[in-house]
Design an enzyme around this catalytic site. Sequence first.
Site, PDB file in Angstrom:
ATOM      1  N   GLU A  60      45.509  -9.860  19.831  1.00  0.00           N
ATOM      2  CA  GLU A  60      44.335  -9.056  20.133  1.00  0.00           C
ATOM      3  C   GLU A  60      43.318  -9.809  20.974  1.00  0.00           C
ATOM      4  O   GLU A  60      42.697  -9.234  21.880  1.00  0.00           O
ATOM      5  CB  GLU A  60      43.693  -8.561  18.831  1.00  0.00           C
ATOM      6  CG  GLU A  60      44.451  -7.437  18.139  1.00  0.00           C
ATOM      7  CD  GLU A  60      45.688  -7.916  17.388  1.00  0.00           C
ATOM      8  OE1 GLU A  60      46.553  -7.077  17.060  1.00  0.00           O
ATOM      9  OE2 GLU A  60      45.780  -9.141  17.128  1.00  0.00           O
ATOM     10  N   PHE A  83      45.088  -0.950  15.134  1.00  0.00           N
ATOM     11  CA  PHE A  83      44.227  -0.492  14.050  1.00  0.00           C
ATOM     12  C   PHE A  83      42.909  -1.250  14.171  1.00  0.00           C
ATOM     13  O   PHE A  83      42.904  -2.425  14.533  1.00  0.00           O
ATOM     14  CB  PHE A  83      44.849  -0.766  12.672  1.00  0.00           C
ATOM     15  CG  PHE A  83      46.055   0.077  12.363  1.00  0.00           C
ATOM     16  CD1 PHE A  83      45.934   1.267  11.670  1.00  0.00           C
ATOM     17  CD2 PHE A  83      47.317  -0.330  12.775  1.00  0.00           C
ATOM     18  CE1 PHE A  83      47.045   2.051  11.390  1.00  0.00           C
ATOM     19  CE2 PHE A  83      48.434   0.443  12.491  1.00  0.00           C
ATOM     20  CZ  PHE A  83      48.304   1.635  11.802  1.00  0.00           C
ATOM     21  N   HIS A 129      44.775  -1.524   7.144  1.00  0.00           N
ATOM     22  CA  HIS A 129      45.000  -0.434   8.093  1.00  0.00           C
ATOM     23  C   HIS A 129      43.995   0.700   7.915  1.00  0.00           C
ATOM     24  O   HIS A 129      44.202   1.790   8.436  1.00  0.00           O
ATOM     25  CB  HIS A 129      46.412   0.146   7.944  1.00  0.00           C
ATOM     26  CG  HIS A 129      47.507  -0.828   8.204  1.00  0.00           C
ATOM     27  ND1 HIS A 129      47.941  -1.718   7.254  1.00  0.00           N
ATOM     28  CD2 HIS A 129      48.247  -1.063   9.316  1.00  0.00           C
ATOM     29  CE1 HIS A 129      48.914  -2.461   7.754  1.00  0.00           C
ATOM     30  NE2 HIS A 129      49.114  -2.089   9.000  1.00  0.00           N
TER      31      HIS A 129
END
Length: 337
Positions: A60, A83, A129
């Site tokens: 990320e 997510f 999540h």
Amino acid sequence: MARMTMIEAIQNAHDVAMERDASVVVFGEDVGYFGGVFRCTAGLQKKYGSHRCFDAPINESGIVGAAIGMAAYGFKPVVEIQFADYMYPAYDQIVSEAARIRHRSNGDFTCPLVIRMPTGGGIFGGQTHSQSPEALLTHVSGLKVVIPSNPRDAKGLLTAAIEDPDPVIVLEPKRLYNGPFDGHYDRPIAAWKKHPLGEVDDGHFTTPLGKAAIYRPGSDLTVLTYGTMVYVAEAAAHETGIDAEIIDLRTLLPLDMGAIEASVARTGRCVIIHEATRTSGFGAELSAVVQELCFYALEAPVTRVCGWDTPYPHAQEWAYFPGPDRVAAAFRAVMEA
């Protein structure tokens, strides 16, 4: 007009933007060939090629860091964090680079970057999540933060975000991806595609950033909320018979102060609802805003209905969410104060 779910509206927004502007590129984990874990980018790689819609490693920080560099040099990256819970490795890039690049360069560089993140619970995803981290993002000067509650706004806000010269975080309530529910988490609206909010222009349009919407007009009290909780508030209003005016904020940063002040000044009462934890949640900011703008109009204390102050309880997901019963109790208490 076409009937769309939120997933379809988001996919269509990408498609229209990429067709209109060759500088728009889409990337992230599994967004290319597979079309994203929720299918929001389905078909884009096939239509526009792997140079404009491509997969990234599970990194990320690298995804957002690369996108910032691309944005500074003329591209308009739209990246997906699979997510919202996965954003933390990229948080330094978002805060220290994307949000500040215009100011630290004295305007020599801008960062027309969009970061999409599925947010919130409702899919039994557990602690990693299902988080709602909007308060961590609205605290950051230099960002814009939006949360749609329906397909029309999902497309309009995403399109406006892509065309904005500065970084925009688009938080997408995953519980609403395939249509909303009647406010009770186990009862979806089966006829969503016949719902007026499912009507989406399949051409180009934008929903202005920084403008709230009156989802349900009313005179008894004002509800300030966004995303999934719009429908919970609606269910509570129906079940109590209280004439609640529901303000769908849509954009959390910048906040539509005028819409908030006008509604609360008229109703004299305010209930704030969000899915995230209560302490230091975005509702605390909203409560302060209402107190500052509308103190002399208030007939009762500002009330918050929020998630628990606890790590996300997988086994008790429906109890964790503010549901119609908790919201209805808050409505009654505010009306009786």
